[in-house]
Enzyme design. Structure first.
Site, PDB file in Angstrom:
ATOM      1  N   GLU B  29       0.834  -1.203   0.000  1.00  0.00           N
ATOM      2  CA  GLU B  29       0.000   0.000   0.000  1.00  0.00           C
ATOM      3  C   GLU B  29       0.871   1.258   0.000  1.00  0.00           C
ATOM      4  O   GLU B  29       1.858   1.315   0.733  1.00  0.00           O
ATOM      5  CB  GLU B  29      -0.913  -0.004   1.233  1.00  0.00           C
ATOM      6  N   GLU B  59      -4.192  -7.110   2.796  1.00  0.00           N
ATOM      7  CA  GLU B  59      -2.949  -7.740   3.249  1.00  0.00           C
ATOM      8  C   GLU B  59      -2.881  -9.220   2.920  1.00  0.00           C
ATOM      9  O   GLU B  59      -1.834  -9.727   2.520  1.00  0.00           O
ATOM     10  CB  GLU B  59      -2.752  -7.553   4.760  1.00  0.00           C
ATOM     11  N   ASP B  84       2.199  -5.309  12.853  1.00  0.00           N
ATOM     12  CA  ASP B  84       0.853  -5.511  13.386  1.00  0.00           C
ATOM     13  C   ASP B  84      -0.150  -5.819  12.261  1.00  0.00           C
ATOM     14  O   ASP B  84      -1.081  -6.600  12.444  1.00  0.00           O
ATOM     15  CB  ASP B  84       0.412  -4.266  14.158  1.00  0.00           C
ATOM     16  N   HIS B 128       0.127  -0.623  16.893  1.00  0.00           N
ATOM     17  CA  HIS B 128       1.155  -0.173  15.934  1.00  0.00           C
ATOM     18  C   HIS B 128       2.542  -0.170  16.569  1.00  0.00           C
ATOM     19  O   HIS B 128       3.408   0.585  16.139  1.00  0.00           O
ATOM     20  CB  HIS B 128       0.867   1.252  15.446  1.00  0.00           C
TER      21      HIS B 128
HETATM   22  C1  LIG Z   1      -5.161  -3.869   7.860  1.00  0.00           C
HETATM   23  C2  LIG Z   1      -4.565  -2.526   7.740  1.00  0.00           C
HETATM   24  N1  LIG Z   1      -3.814  -2.222   6.648  1.00  0.00           N
HETATM   25  C3  LIG Z   1      -3.263  -1.018   6.519  1.00  0.00           C
HETATM   26  C4  LIG Z   1      -3.437  -0.068   7.466  1.00  0.00           C
HETATM   27  C5  LIG Z   1      -2.800   1.303   7.323  1.00  0.00           C
HETATM   28  N2  LIG Z   1      -3.828   2.290   7.030  1.00  0.00           N
HETATM   29  C6  LIG Z   1      -4.365   3.029   8.008  1.00  0.00           C
HETATM   30  S1  LIG Z   1      -5.587   3.993   7.460  1.00  0.00           S
HETATM   31  C7  LIG Z   1      -5.364   3.478   5.881  1.00  0.00           C
HETATM   32  C8  LIG Z   1      -6.229   4.023   4.786  1.00  0.00           C
HETATM   33  C9  LIG Z   1      -7.623   3.634   5.009  1.00  0.00           C
HETATM   34  O1  LIG Z   1      -8.417   4.168   4.013  1.00  0.00           O
HETATM   35  P1  LIG Z   1      -9.974   4.227   4.194  1.00  0.00           P
HETATM   36  O2  LIG Z   1     -10.491   2.925   4.685  1.00  0.00           O
HETATM   37  O3  LIG Z   1     -10.544   4.739   2.932  1.00  0.00           O
HETATM   38  O4  LIG Z   1     -10.196   5.264   5.381  1.00  0.00           O
HETATM   39  P2  LIG Z   1      -9.761   6.792   5.449  1.00  0.00           P
HETATM   40  O5  LIG Z   1      -8.372   6.824   5.995  1.00  0.00           O
HETATM   41  O6  LIG Z   1      -9.849   7.369   4.095  1.00  0.00           O
HETATM   42  O7  LIG Z   1     -10.711   7.391   6.404  1.00  0.00           O
HETATM   43  C10 LIG Z   1      -4.359   2.538   5.808  1.00  0.00           C
HETATM   44  C11 LIG Z   1      -3.921   1.882   4.576  1.00  0.00           C
HETATM   45  C12 LIG Z   1      -4.206  -0.414   8.595  1.00  0.00           C
HETATM   46  N3  LIG Z   1      -4.411   0.453   9.594  1.00  0.00           N
HETATM   47  N4  LIG Z   1      -4.753  -1.634   8.707  1.00  0.00           N
END
Ligand SMILES: Cc1ncc(C[n+]2csc(CCOP(=O)(O)OP(=O)(O)O)c2C)c(N)n1
Lengths: 324, 323
Positions: B29, B59, B84, B128
């Site tokens: 990502e 993932e 994590d 985290h």
């Molecule tokens: C399983 C997982 N993968 C990656 C992340 C890292 N991460 C945190 S927020 C995010 C983006 C999430 O996007 P979205 O669901 O559209 O929510 P937004 O941040 O736009 O509110 C990512 C990739 C995570 N927290 N958990």
């Protein structure tokens, strides 16, 4: 909405100098709020419009971007702000911070650091309500990025299989961290996927609080009536970076500028004015929100830090005391 | 020699490997914008979106697809962002990647490097901040790498990419900005420790960010008249038994230090092996078995400190107790 905006703006300022990822150097200046903050600035209408249709006893699961949901569900502002400051008086006693903000006393079962992780929890909570014969429902907020994780599909399917009282709410701000969600997602997104497995879905302008409220009212009524899960797909925009210290430089400034023109607060204000509400009355709402948040900031700043001994509490009963 | 940060060192090694072998690809990502720690900065611009692949937040499929890519001829580097989140892909790693070569009688190989940063990261709280290296060391089929310095991050990433089997590559989130000299072309063999400081009274063994704590503790011990040898393990599976056990046999005392929870940590394996093989006295210094708290006083309870290491070392190397 005004309270959420005031909260997010205050939290944003308090976080400057805090933890920095995104390839930026850590600032030497300690911030009042040390941890990562995912601000919901610009998305207030979704939280407000949906939660207006929930009772205090209904349950809610949230995402990493959960301040708005928590406030709209009725959580205590002082305890929320104290949590962001890492204080003993915080809603999580300083253990969770912004990304894990929760207030179980108003049915808010927690923000979540793991994308889509709240979704299976929401359907489980709904199943418990159903098994126990309770009248409440569960609202499950998630982002557009979450639809590409397995738990999204599994949770929606589960809710259909057991006919559970859940309102899924996709808060579609079109971006996931630095990555636009559209090119990463096959098909037409959350609503289309929901419909394909038998969850009726409604798309709505997530910056129009009246539209969100009306759509949520209808869906919540159906869920309460025992018709099974529903999904609300609300289109909105993330005004800020992914976290408060992220300038969001990867976005097209023209796109951001255009999005700022449909600020949900401005839309609501203009509509109120057009309907004859006095500008003073609207200003009074903003002033009250600002005063409430200022007071919360002052109280949070003055509150004590947690006792280090509390690092060892609320972990588990069995074996407590055996740390090594 | 070039001065590089820990994250630049990794990006440089990966870029070199991608230039040398078209089969090396990276997926995860936000990689197109350089990754959230700048550890992929510039790579998509150089190699294109087909080789530095932006993925959905998926993932389990990132990891599972990488296994498939590896079986079909690529050499993927997977980015999990933090360890994590790798827990969302644990079946794909533990049951699929790690078992494939053995289970199918050696027909397939899974040349896969999975980057999953570990460690406390200011106020990032319980989901985290974990250091789960011991989990992966427990799994046959996986190599486990834990670099502490830019040169190692460069040399070990190259070796991991060349190893031909799945490697769990655990960078530390509070080391990205650290700078150090990196020698182009350097290879750090998997399973080779580095002696950072020679000493005769006690052996301090560590890895990842806790190595710094040991170096600082060694200076403090020196002023108290205790001569500490400091060993950076650099990979915990395989681990450099010869270097560690040789040192422990000479000093008669070994302290193993890690940021991970002490209970069931990899330090237990080192301490037990050293005691079995050399009869030395051992101590472990790790975090208490508590989740990482958000607020500073709570988070601090999870941090291993110089004072703890010094106390452990002095308790073993006390004058008169030395053999
Ligand atoms: C399983 C997982 N993968 C990656 C992340 C890292 N991460 C945190 S927020 C995010 C983006 C999430 O996007 P979205 O669901 O559209 O929510 P937004 O941040 O736009 O509110 C990512 C990739 C995570 N927290 N958990």
């Amino acid at each position: 909405m005004a309270r959420i905006r005031a909260f997010e703006n205050a939290a944003e300022i308090a976080s400057q100098g805090g933890v920095q990822a995104w390839g930026l150097k850590t600032s030497a200046k300690p911030a009042l709020v040390r941890g990562p903050l995912h601000l919901s600035t610009g998305q207030e209408a979704v939280a407000a419009g949906v939660c207006a249709n929930l009772t205090r006893k209904d349950l809610l699961t949230s995402t990493h971007r959960g301040h708005g949901h928590t406030l709209a569900k009725g959580a205590d502002v002082d305890r929320m702000m104290a949590e962001l400051f890492g204080k003993a008086t915080g809603s999580n006693r300083g253990k969770g911070g912004s990304m894990h903000i929760a207030d179980f006393s108003v049915g808010m079962l927690g923000a979540n650091g793991v994308v889509a992780a709240g979704m299976p929890i929401a359907v489980g909570a709904a199943q418990a309500l159903k098994i126990r014969g309770q009248p409440e429902i569960v609202a499950c907020f998630f982002g557009d990025g979450a639809v590409n994780r397995g738990p999204f599909l599994e949770a929606l399917n589960w809710a259909v299989v057991y006919g559970l009282p859940v309102l899924f709410v996709c808060e579609d701000n079109r971006i996931s961290a630095t990555t636009p969600t559209g090119p990463m997602t096959g098909g037409a997104g959350a609503a289309a996927r929901a419909e394909s497995i038998g969850v009726p879905a409604v798309r709505v302008d997530g910056n129009d609080v009246e539209a969100v409220d009306a759509a949520a009212a209808r869906l919540v009524a159906e869920v309460r009536a025992g018709s099974g899960p529903r999904l609300l797909h609300a289109l909105t925009y993330r005004f800020k970076g992914h976290v408060s210290v992220d300038p969001g430089a990867y976005r097209d400034p023209a796109e951001v500028a255009r999005a700022l023109e449909s600020d949900p607060l401005t839309i609501a204000r203009d509509r109120l004015v057009a309907r004859g509400v006095a500008a003073d009355d609207i200003a009074a709402i903003d002033a009250a929100a600002a005063a409430e948040i200022d007071a919360a900031m002052a109280a949070a700043a003055a509150a004590p830090l947690p006792d280090p001994a509390s690092a060892y509490t609320d972990i588990q009963n069995t074996g407590a005391g055996q740390w090594r | 020699m070039a001065l590089m940060s820990y994250s630049q060192a990794a990006a440089t090694a990966l870029a070199e490997a991608m230039r040398a072998d078209r089969n090396v690809v990276a997926l995860g990502e936000d990689l197109g914008r350089g990754g959230i720690f700048a550890q992929y900065r510039g790579l998509q611009q150089e190699f294109g979106a087909d080789r530095v692949i932006d993925t959905p937040i998926s993932e389990s499929t990132i990891m599972g697809a990488a296994v498939g890519m590896a079986l079909a001829g690529l050499r993927p580097v997977v980015e999990m962002r933090v360890v994590d989140f790798a827990l969302c892909a644990i079946d794909e790693l533990v049951n699929q990647a790690a078992k494939n070569r053995y289970m199918f009688g050696g027909q397939g190989r899974v040349p896969l490097v999975v980057r999953m940063p570990i460690g406390l990261w200011t106020a990032s709280a319980a989901q985290h901040s974990q250091s789960l290296e011991a989990w992966f060391a427990h799994i046959p089929g996986l190599t486990v790498v834990v670099p502490s310095a830019p040169a190692d991050n460069y040399g070990l990433l190259h070796s991991a990419l060349e190893s031909g089997d799945p490697v769990v590559y655990l960078e530390h989130k509070e080391l990205w900005g650290d700078e150090g000299e990196v020698e182009p072309g350097l290879r750090v063999p998997l399973g080779s420790a580095r002696v950072l400081r020679a000493g005769s009274d006690v052996t301090l063994v560590s890895w990842s960010k806790a190595v710094r704590t040991c170096v600082d503790a060694a200076s403090e011990l020196a002023s108290a008249g205790v001569s500490a040898e400091v060993i950076d393990l650099r990979t915990i599976w395989p681990w450099d038994r010869a270097t560690v056990l040789g040192s422990a046999a000479r000093t008669g005392a070994l302290v193993v230090v890690h940021e991970a929870v002490q209970v069931g940590g990899f330090g237990a394996e080192i301490a037990a092996s050293a005691a079995e093989e050399t009869g030395c006295r051992v101590k472990r210094v790790g975090a208490p078995r508590i989740p990482s708290g958000y607020s500073k006083p709570l988070e601090d309870e999870s941090r291993v400190t110089v004072a703890q290491v010094v106390a452990a070392a002095r308790s073993l190397a006390a004058p008169g107790v030395h053999p």
